[in-house]
Design a protein around this motif. Sequence first.
Motif, mmCIF file in Angstrom:
data_model
loop_
_atom_site.group_PDB
_atom_site.id
_atom_site.type_symbol
_atom_site.label_atom_id
_atom_site.label_comp_id
_atom_site.label_asym_id
_atom_site.label_seq_id
_atom_site.Cartn_x
_atom_site.Cartn_y
_atom_site.Cartn_z
ATOM 1 N N MET A 254 -4.184 -6.488 -4.643
ATOM 2 C CA MET A 254 -3.874 -5.166 -4.118
ATOM 3 C C MET A 254 -4.089 -5.096 -2.623
ATOM 4 S SD MET A 254 -2.719 -2.652 -5.724
ATOM 5 C CE MET A 254 -2.479 -0.928 -5.593
ATOM 6 N N LEU B 84 -1.810 -3.705 0.509
ATOM 7 C CA LEU B 84 -2.175 -2.541 1.297
ATOM 8 C C LEU B 84 -2.297 -2.875 2.777
ATOM 9 C CD1 LEU B 84 -4.842 -0.992 -1.068
ATOM 10 C CD2 LEU B 84 -2.663 0.000 -0.449
ATOM 11 N N MET C 120 -0.513 -4.822 4.487
ATOM 12 C CA MET C 120 0.761 -5.128 5.136
ATOM 13 C C MET C 120 1.095 -4.059 6.142
ATOM 14 S SD MET C 120 2.994 -7.505 4.685
ATOM 15 C CE MET C 120 2.887 -9.095 3.924
ATOM 16 N N GLY D 165 6.293 -3.469 4.776
ATOM 17 C CA GLY D 165 5.066 -3.439 3.986
ATOM 18 C C GLY D 165 5.101 -2.396 2.888
ATOM 19 N N VAL D 166 5.855 -1.323 3.142
ATOM 20 C CA VAL D 166 5.960 -0.277 2.126
ATOM 21 C C VAL D 166 6.564 -0.841 0.857
ATOM 22 C CG1 VAL D 166 6.919 1.949 1.637
ATOM 23 C CG2 VAL D 166 6.294 1.351 3.959
ATOM 24 N N LEU D 167 7.720 -1.505 1.059
ATOM 25 C CA LEU D 167 8.411 -1.992 -0.129
ATOM 26 C C LEU D 167 7.673 -3.161 -0.750
ATOM 27 C CD1 LEU D 167 12.008 -1.686 1.212
ATOM 28 C CD2 LEU D 167 10.818 -0.210 -0.395
ATOM 29 N N LEU E 99 4.559 -3.194 -1.227
ATOM 30 C CA LEU E 99 3.500 -2.634 -2.070
ATOM 31 C C LEU E 99 3.987 -2.401 -3.494
ATOM 32 C CD1 LEU E 99 0.651 -1.565 -2.165
ATOM 33 C CD2 LEU E 99 1.471 0.622 -1.344
ATOM 34 N N VAL E 100 5.283 -2.158 -3.673
ATOM 35 C CA VAL E 100 5.792 -1.836 -5.010
ATOM 36 C C VAL E 100 5.670 -3.030 -5.963
ATOM 37 C CG1 VAL E 100 7.826 -1.140 -6.288
ATOM 38 C CG2 VAL E 100 7.290 -0.027 -4.147
ATOM 39 N N PRO E 101 6.193 -4.201 -5.606
ATOM 40 C CA PRO E 101 5.985 -5.315 -6.553
ATOM 41 C C PRO E 101 4.535 -5.774 -6.627
ATOM 42 C CG PRO E 101 7.141 -6.072 -4.602
ATOM 43 C CD PRO E 101 7.077 -4.598 -4.501
ATOM 44 N N PHE F 186 1.944 -3.839 -6.594
ATOM 45 C CA PHE F 186 1.274 -2.999 -7.589
ATOM 46 C C PHE F 186 1.685 -3.396 -8.995
ATOM 47 C CE2 PHE F 186 -0.943 0.378 -9.382
ATOM 48 C CZ PHE F 186 -0.185 0.826 -10.439
ATOM 49 N N GLY F 187 3.000 -3.751 -9.172
ATOM 50 C CA GLY F 187 3.436 -4.184 -10.496
ATOM 51 C C GLY F 187 2.655 -5.402 -10.953
ATOM 52 N N PHE G 287 -0.310 -6.314 -9.910
ATOM 53 C CA PHE G 287 -1.685 -5.884 -10.148
ATOM 54 C C PHE G 287 -1.815 -5.256 -11.525
ATOM 55 C CE2 PHE G 287 -5.804 -4.312 -9.266
ATOM 56 C CZ PHE G 287 -5.864 -3.008 -9.697
ATOM 57 N N ALA G 288 -0.812 -4.430 -11.900
ATOM 58 C CA ALA G 288 -0.883 -3.774 -13.210
ATOM 59 C C ALA G 288 -0.804 -4.786 -14.336
ATOM 60 C CB ALA G 288 0.251 -2.752 -13.338
#
Lengths: 142, 845
Positions: B765, B769, B771, B776-778, B780-782, B784-785, B787-788
């Motif tokens: 994670m 974060l 980045m 860096g925004v985009l 974070l999406v994968p 987080f995936g 991480f989940a």
Amino acid sequence: MYMLSTSRTLPVSNHSHLTELMIIRKSVELVSASRLPFLNQTLIMRVLICGPKLAACGMVLSMWGVIMLAILGIFFTTHSAVLIEDVPLTYKDIREDTNPQRIYDLYNSVGYNCFIAAAVYILFGAFACCQMRLNKQKELVH
Amino acid sequence: MSSLLRGEEMCLAQLFLQSGSAYDCISELGELGLVEFRDLNPSVTAFQRKHVNEIKKCEEMERILGYLLREVKKADISLPERDVNPVAPLPKHVMAIMEQLQRLEVELGEVTRNKEKLQRNLLELTEYTHMLRITRKFVQRTAEREPLQVQYEEFPFLEKETMMDYSSMQRLGAKLGFISGLIQRVKIEAFERMLWRVCKGYTILSYAEVEEYLENPDTGEPTKCVVFLISYWGDQIGQKVKKICDCYHCHVYPYPSSNEERNDVVEGLRTRIQDLHTVLNRTEDYLRQVLIKASESVYTWVIQVKKMKAIYYILNLCSFDVTNKCLIAEVWCPVNDIPTLRRALEEGSRKSGATVPSFVNRIPTSDTPPTLIKTNKFTSGFQNIVDAYGVGSYREVNPAPFTIITFPFLFAVMFGDLGHGVIMAVFAAWMVLCENNRKLKNTRNEIWNTFFEGRYIILMMGLFSIYTGLIYNDCFSKSLNIFGSGWSVKAMGWTKEQWENNRFLTLDPNVTGVFKGPYPLGIDPIWNLASNRLTFLNSYKMKMSVILGIIHMSFGVILSTYNYLHFRKKYNLYLVFLPELLFLLCLFGYLVFMILYKWLAFSAKDSRHAPSILIHFINMFLMQGDGLQPLYPGQTGLQIFLVVIAVLSVPVLLLGKPVYLYWLHNGSHRLGLYRGYERVRRNSEEELYLMRAHDMEEGSSHSDLSSSGENPTEEFDFADELLHQAIHTIEYCLGCVSNTASYLRLWALSLAHAQLSEVLWAMVMRVGLRMDSTLGVLFLVPVFGLFAVLTVSILLVMEGLSAFLHALRLHWVEFQNKFYGGTGVKFCPFAFSLLPSSFEHDGLL
């Protein structure tokens, strides 16, 4: 297939593409009047990408993502101290001036990142929801 | 509700069933699922039993039903989804069902055979058509070659395959014959070689492959075939060729001698193939209709046949009485359910229209009844995990009601994360809310079934984990600052040089204003930022584990008193329970006391002089420690006293019970007299049993001797008892030490879980974060995936299973070996709903 069979039984004149077009249009009307769900089904078949389980996983993941990233974003924008190691601080930011404004700005930027990611997950969730509904429709038809 | 604590009181009962109404009565009992039947004919084999023929009929019907179900499944017809529960059919209705099934079987068999024949015909015709089409090409080729042959008649053939040329063969008058047909492509080369070796040039083989795949009639798979045409001279060669063709399983078709004949045959074949297609379609439609009609009632029949077979099995277990008009069955039945049993028998008699009712009679027995513990959907999960270790002995204390709270709690101590607990609780809550969904209930997936059966356990584990997550202040490895930290960094008053030059700075609670007071609930969130976090948490968690362990084990020892009191063995209270408890509490209870005392009596001011509990504990045993500063005044005296009591309780535990029992059996003679006197006066064993039962109710002290069985003059084996007690003593005393240490796994697993969680956050994670770029925004999406997914698979599933297993072990070994026997037999009632179906096992239903 239905369209083709109707065109075969009707008399087709040698010349004049116009008559052929008229015939095709008539058969299209026939098709759209009586076989609407059939056309819809082909539409469903093309848009449906994931199976039911993948769509359910996607929905769960996006719900979790939305909630957790939103809460993380809130914690970042309120400058929570516990999250200090997740902020991209450099030596300069810490040592430059006694005013922690730069650090607060960094916190805010990471927070906004989290909010944007949460928004992307909302879109992802909507897509997964759509796929689930299409799957349910397909199951009902069969 | 004493059923959950101890188990139901069971009795042995005799059912007297009139032969006319026996079937209906047993059908009623099967629907209710009240009783367990005992086998009254144990020496009789399965083939000698009375109702063997009826069971054979049932199995015949099951065979036909299995065939029907397989056909239905092959045709992809879905079975109706109703929840049907038909009653078992009466014997007079059975013939009708049997007839219907046989008729269906015959019809289906016929239609299937016809269909296969037609398909075989179709294949033959198709092959013939291919053969004719392809051999036409050969003929065209040879027809083109003929003028060339005519031209060079004087010169011999350049081809080495023929030893004599075409014209010389004609002069010899040998007849030219043709054999044509199809052969599988894999065999064509061997075929050609065999032909060449056998016939040596008297044959010419030409072949070509069929473009499309033809269905192999034996295996049903599409295979490639080759059309061949053999031209040969001479009859004997012809016979040899025919034999070789048979050998290679070729399909031989007659070769047309002229082109007109060929065209006629092709036309005829085409019409025949079209007709066959129509007939085949009609046959398939008819077959499907028959199957659909059968599938409507096949589900009902399956259940009816299953129930009927079960009833006949039970009837085989019964025996006839002397008048041969009445069936006797022996059942185990809960005492509280005897009125229900009576009503069921009356109902059965009424249904069969019998004039004489069937009745039930309770009989005395000295066998140990099976254990029945009535559970609901919530408690059944916990009862299952207790039973997995061992079913409780009859009327023994059941650890399950306590496990409902202690098991999730010990799990949560090892799992302790707020975020993970929330996810687990949500997952379990979803399963609980959807528990009536038929699709979820009836899946075949074993792993899913295991999770689904334990949904209430998982829900409790999740809820308790939320609580311990709040206490440990750990949510996805981050602490939550709900109430405001009790520590203040500003109050330390560090200068700028101290900030810049030191890598680590220590917050000293002795400085005023730094420590404002303890955090109201749980661990202070500032510890998440401290570098000595693990040192602090380790000390806390280790002590907590020892305290929890001693409490759990003491509770187990106290539970054993329930058993002693119930089974009227009061001497156990003084000779076993009291020494055990004293041993445990004097040594380890004192350790808990020292831990708590040190936590309460010593503060930050005297933390430098706080003594080490471990050293004091060791010195207690070695009777040393004059050089150490005492924790409290009078410590040495108290410790010596406790050690003496603990040491004295060991011989009491070892020798007390055997010596007392020895004295009881051999010291007083009046008990022997009592037995003999009563035996003389009352001869029937039943009255003796009733008198014993009466004694038990009155709480007479002589009743505890009835446990020695029917023979009252049985010798009390002192050596056996002493050995048994010695083993128990050693096991208990050594076990106290090892089990206390075993509870340290509570600390170890919670540390592992916290560290794994932290590593996952830091390595996955944090990368997303930190980045900084616009991408860096985009990113974070994968991230987080990922991480989940890793959280669920590693932290929830793997760590969850691990903590589950360790909590279970703590219950099974450390808790239950203080009081639980677990040598009972589970009560298996005769109930139709509990019977397995062989079709379900094959996946047909």
